[in-house]
Design a protein around this motif. Structure first.
Motif, PDB file in Angstrom:
ATOM      1  N   VAL A 113       0.792  -1.343   0.170  1.00 57.57           N
ATOM      2  CA  VAL A 113       0.208   0.078  -0.048  1.00 57.57           C
ATOM      3  C   VAL A 113       0.890   1.097  -0.051  1.00 57.57           C
ATOM      4  CG1 VAL A 113      -1.545   1.360   1.298  1.00 57.57           C
ATOM      5  CG2 VAL A 113      -2.197  -0.961   1.113  1.00 57.57           C
ATOM      6  N   PHE A 114       0.520   2.392  -0.684  1.00 54.80           N
ATOM      7  CA  PHE A 114       0.950   3.576  -0.668  1.00 54.80           C
ATOM      8  C   PHE A 114      -0.162   4.526  -0.162  1.00 54.80           C
ATOM      9  CE2 PHE A 114       1.237   7.801  -2.353  1.00 54.80           C
ATOM     10  CZ  PHE A 114       2.369   8.288  -2.112  1.00 54.80           C
ATOM     11  N   ILE A 115       0.260   5.583   0.793  1.00 62.66           N
ATOM     12  CA  ILE A 115      -0.925   6.276   1.314  1.00 62.66           C
ATOM     13  C   ILE A 115       0.015   7.672   1.309  1.00 62.66           C
ATOM     14  CG2 ILE A 115      -2.138   7.361   3.238  1.00 62.66           C
ATOM     15  CD1 ILE A 115      -2.332   4.213   4.283  1.00 62.66           C
ATOM     16  N   GLY A 116      -0.433   8.674   0.584  1.00 59.17           N
ATOM     17  CA  GLY A 116      -0.082   9.937   0.682  1.00 59.17           C
ATOM     18  C   GLY A 116      -0.276  10.795  -0.551  1.00 59.17           C
ATOM     19  N   ARG A 117       0.531  12.034  -0.634  1.00 55.14           N
ATOM     20  CA  ARG A 117       0.234  12.968  -1.804  1.00 55.14           C
ATOM     21  C   ARG A 117       0.779  12.300  -2.944  1.00 55.14           C
ATOM     22  NH1 ARG A 117       2.714  17.027   1.384  1.00 55.14           N
ATOM     23  NH2 ARG A 117       4.142  17.310  -0.059  1.00 55.14           N
ATOM     24  N   LEU A 118       0.090  12.794  -4.079  1.00 49.16           N
ATOM     25  CA  LEU A 118       0.651  12.434  -5.484  1.00 49.16           C
ATOM     26  C   LEU A 118       1.682  13.276  -5.834  1.00 49.16           C
ATOM     27  CD1 LEU A 118      -2.630  11.309  -7.049  1.00 49.16           C
ATOM     28  CD2 LEU A 118      -1.194   9.951  -5.832  1.00 49.16           C
ATOM     29  N   ASP A 119       2.921  13.192  -5.199  1.00 52.36           N
ATOM     30  CA  ASP A 119       3.890  14.166  -5.223  1.00 52.36           C
ATOM     31  C   ASP A 119       5.247  13.525  -5.621  1.00 52.36           C
ATOM     32  OD1 ASP A 119       4.632  17.008  -4.415  1.00 52.36           O
ATOM     33  OD2 ASP A 119       5.895  15.800  -3.235  1.00 52.36           O
ATOM     34  N   LYS A 120       6.218  14.380  -6.327  1.00 46.98           N
ATOM     35  CA  LYS A 120       7.481  13.705  -6.769  1.00 46.98           C
ATOM     36  C   LYS A 120       8.200  13.435  -5.470  1.00 46.98           C
ATOM     37  CE  LYS A 120       8.953  14.718 -11.320  1.00 46.98           C
ATOM     38  NZ  LYS A 120       9.649  15.428 -12.112  1.00 46.98           N
ATOM     39  N   GLY A 121       8.264  14.371  -4.515  1.00 46.36           N
ATOM     40  CA  GLY A 121       8.984  14.398  -3.286  1.00 46.36           C
ATOM     41  C   GLY A 121       8.528  13.115  -2.469  1.00 46.36           C
ATOM     42  N   LYS A 122       7.419  12.601  -2.411  1.00 47.76           N
ATOM     43  CA  LYS A 122       6.780  11.274  -2.097  1.00 47.76           C
ATOM     44  C   LYS A 122       7.228  10.094  -2.702  1.00 47.76           C
ATOM     45  CE  LYS A 122       4.195  13.407   1.160  1.00 47.76           C
ATOM     46  NZ  LYS A 122       4.616  13.371   2.673  1.00 47.76           N
ATOM     47  N   GLY A 123       7.823  10.266  -4.002  1.00 50.78           N
ATOM     48  CA  GLY A 123       8.454   9.191  -4.894  1.00 50.78           C
ATOM     49  C   GLY A 123       6.992   8.330  -5.497  1.00 50.78           C
ATOM     50  N   ILE A 124       5.883   8.933  -5.737  1.00 52.34           N
ATOM     51  CA  ILE A 124       4.912   8.465  -6.209  1.00 52.34           C
ATOM     52  C   ILE A 124       5.316   7.788  -7.707  1.00 52.34           C
ATOM     53  CG2 ILE A 124       4.000  10.657  -7.253  1.00 52.34           C
ATOM     54  CD1 ILE A 124       1.822   7.714  -6.087  1.00 52.34           C
ATOM     55  N   ASP A 125       5.951   8.325  -8.512  1.00 53.80           N
ATOM     56  CA  ASP A 125       6.324   7.618  -9.922  1.00 53.80           C
ATOM     57  C   ASP A 125       7.100   6.315  -9.587  1.00 53.80           C
ATOM     58  OD1 ASP A 125       8.370   9.304  -8.488  1.00 53.80           O
ATOM     59  OD2 ASP A 125       9.234  10.025 -10.558  1.00 53.80           O
ATOM     60  N   ASP A 126       7.987   6.392  -8.350  1.00 52.16           N
ATOM     61  CA  ASP A 126       8.728   4.967  -8.103  1.00 52.16           C
ATOM     62  C   ASP A 126       7.598   4.042  -7.612  1.00 52.16           C
ATOM     63  OD1 ASP A 126      11.176   5.965  -8.635  1.00 52.16           O
ATOM     64  OD2 ASP A 126      11.280   6.963  -6.588  1.00 52.16           O
ATOM     65  N   VAL A 127       6.674   4.438  -6.807  1.00 51.07           N
ATOM     66  CA  VAL A 127       5.509   3.679  -6.545  1.00 51.07           C
ATOM     67  C   VAL A 127       4.917   2.920  -7.641  1.00 51.07           C
ATOM     68  CG1 VAL A 127       3.383   3.682  -5.212  1.00 51.07           C
ATOM     69  CG2 VAL A 127       5.093   5.048  -4.288  1.00 51.07           C
ATOM     70  N   ILE A 128       4.373   3.791  -8.403  1.00 52.43           N
ATOM     71  CA  ILE A 128       3.611   3.422  -9.709  1.00 52.43           C
ATOM     72  C   ILE A 128       4.726   2.180 -10.426  1.00 52.43           C
ATOM     73  CG2 ILE A 128       2.870   3.762 -11.899  1.00 52.43           C
ATOM     74  CD1 ILE A 128       1.927   6.366 -10.587  1.00 52.43           C
TER      75      ILE A 128
END
Length: 320
Positions: free
Chosen positions: A143-158
């Motif tokens: 699971v990922f929870i958080g802002r869809l933000d580059k600083g959060k690494g959302i692209d890595d999550v995907i």
């Protein structure tokens, strides 16, 4: 009515910087057990310089400052901490590196410095035996929870989740917060809305409630792995509440080894130093796929012990 002048003479005023509604509710739950009246103050950039100047010439400081951030830029970092030194009679840090910076670089008296950690409501805490017994290597929830933000690494999550879901053992879910006026977040949101393989739930940033907090606790307690690959901690508070919440829920945390994460979690076993995004994605996937019942149970036992060491439940008072 009371004037600001009379308040300044007789009351301590606590100043909270970059505080969310969730943070505010948590702080009030603790503060109301100790104080009768709380006056939150926001000082806009327009008045910060004059407030700083007044603080320099006024030795009778009544403002206590809580520091939430760790600016990436060296100059901004110095100014951020220097301002706290000047305006506050007490400075409350939420991470060890904030305290050490103030102590070593700005020579603030230890009597003026305090450290306190974010509060995690009791609803987040999982039973160790139950969490270990429910783990199934043939059905692992990431699971990922958080802002869809580059600083959060959302692209890595995907990228990680798109690889994992090719293996039937894994179920991947994203609970994403995005702002409609954030072009990058909107782009990621639209992508997730239109794909079918990763389960996606959009969360409004403005709709915080106790029910959403309870839902977050439920998500953490039911999942096995929390994927939060921070690019930098400056995209959040220096002691990220989500990390503490995931720890309380006894969830394995996969991230980059940035900021104070290894110190907070108490281990860097599932934290990776890869600066290169492709290398980080590869290391994360390999680590997740290698998790066995023994590896999982040992990590949960270690997290349970670490939670006891940190002692961060809702009964703690934020300000000493």
């Amino acid at each position: 009515g009371l004037s600001i002048e009379s308040i300044n003479k007789s009351w301590n005023i606590y100043h909270y910087n970059t505080i969310t509604r969730n943070d505010f509710n948590i702080l009030l739950s603790g503060l109301f057990t100790k104080y009768d009246v709380i006056v939150p103050i926001y000082i806009s950039n327009k008045f910060r310089l004059s407030f700083l100047f007044k603080s320099i010439i006024d030795n009778n400081k009544k403002v206590n400052r809580i520091l939430f951030n760790w600016p990436t830029n060296i100059l901004k970092r110095f100014l951020y901490f220097f301002e706290a030194k000047i305006v506050a009679s007490k400075v409350i840090c939420i991470s060890n590196r904030q305290l050490n910076y103030l102590d070593s670089n700005l020579n603030i008296s230890r009597k003026k410095l305090f450290i306190d950690r974010p509060i995690v409501p009791n609803s987040f805490y999982s039973n160790l035996e139950y969490k270990i017994n429910k783990f199934n290597t043939q059905k692992i929830e990431v699971v990922f929870i958080g802002r869809l933000d580059k600083g959060k690494g959302i692209d890595d999550v995907i990228s990680i989740m798109n690889k994992l879901i090719q293996d039937s053992r894994f179920s991947c879910k994203i609970y994403g917060i995005y702002f409609p006026d954030d072009e990058y977040g909107k782009k990621i949101h639209n992508y997730l809305e239109n794909q079918k393989v990763i389960k996606y739930t959009a969360i409004s940033r403005e709709s915080y409630s106790v029910q959403i907090e309870d839902k977050t606790a439920s998500i953490f307690k039911s999942c096995d792995i929390f994927l939060q690959p921070y690019r930098n901690i400056s995209s959040t508070v220096d002691a990220p509440l989500l990390i503490y919440e995931a720890m309380a829920a006894l969830t394995v945390i996969i991230s980059r080894n940035v900021g104070e994460l290894s110190n907070i979690i108490g281990s860097d076993k599932f934290l990776f130093d890869n600066k290169d995004n492709d290398s980080f994605v590869k290391s994360s996937i390999e680590s997740i796929k290698k998790i066995t019942v023994n590896i999982y149970s040992e990590e949960l036992k270690r997290l349970d012990k670490r939670n006891c060491e940190l002692n961060i439940n809702k009964d703690d008072i934020w300000i000493v």
